[in-house]
Design an enzyme around this catalytic site. Sequence first.
Site: not given
Length: 333
Positions: A76-78, A80
């Site tokens: 859930q990387s913002n 990325c």
Amino acid sequence: MNIASRLSRRRLGFFPTPIVELNRLAALAKGPKLLMKRDDQTGLGLGGNKTRKLEFLMADALSRGADTVITAGAEQSNHCRQTAAAAAACSLECHLVLGGSPPSQPGGNLLLDLLFGAHIHWAGDHRKGEDCLLLVEQLKSNGRNPYMIPYGGSCAIGAAGFATAVEEVCNQLHSAAAEITHVVFASSSGGTQAGLMTGCRRYCPEIQVIGIDIDKGAGEETPFDEHILDLANQTTALLGAGQHFSQKDVVLCSDYLGDGYGVVGQLERRAISLTARLEGILLDPVYTGRAMGGLLDLIGKGYFTADDTVLFWHTGGTPALFAYADKLQPDGE
Ligand SMILES: *Cc1c(COP(=O)(O)O)cnc(C)c1O
């Protein structure tokens, strides 16, 4: 002259982002005056703090003739998700090395990564870019010219985006005849904090910069506060700002790590719910929910005086709310 004027910048976001007052939350907390910097509204791929870093990182990638960018993060990387959007806007191919394994139903940020056309490489428990160099070599041998963006976009070039952000805030406060005494935000790969330290030292040294640590960061060689110090000194060197920081300049609060990175507990649930109900503003489950929970706790412990004004820097992350639906159901208060 702007602190980052020697670097090139590719415009990707909407700036300045607004500063709003959090009057109802402040009244409930019975502490300092509260303001919020709305970097959830930076506009690139649903917004967030990485837009500021990516404007400098993408300019660097383009100036080096890159045709591909690579970065890494959690599922859930913002960072990325925003890198995937930036790459699309700059016509570059994007490769993301994500921790974990493919979920049966992509949601939240991962869904957006896919919509932006990113290539996903699953890396198991390597969520901080451990496998990126291998991928760089593979892409090179396929004739690509990749540009590697470090975990969180946190190198001196990325942090420069937050040094310039301080000038933006100072201009806004100046036109509103307002002043602040503290800046509080979620800190995780250190670029935001290093950049804010560099910018504040230059434009407003009286303001205290307080990072709320949100990731225990097991297994790293350097303790996180030392990493921030290094990065702040690299950033100031890159910008030719002529400052030197020492360890006492890094204010990092590590009391709110809970059960670890991305694990939503009562602290986060309460902060998200209060901010939504009292202000109509959405925080995120991993970063800003924890940082606001920490800020409210610090206020409760008397860390600030009634004469202080705290600027909470909303760093974004709201798309992750949809991936945490089962952890965020209202508790029926
Ligand atoms: C990346 C991120 C942060 C932390 O910023 P760093 O520069 O990595 O310390 C905070 N909040 C959100 C929503 C983020 O995506």
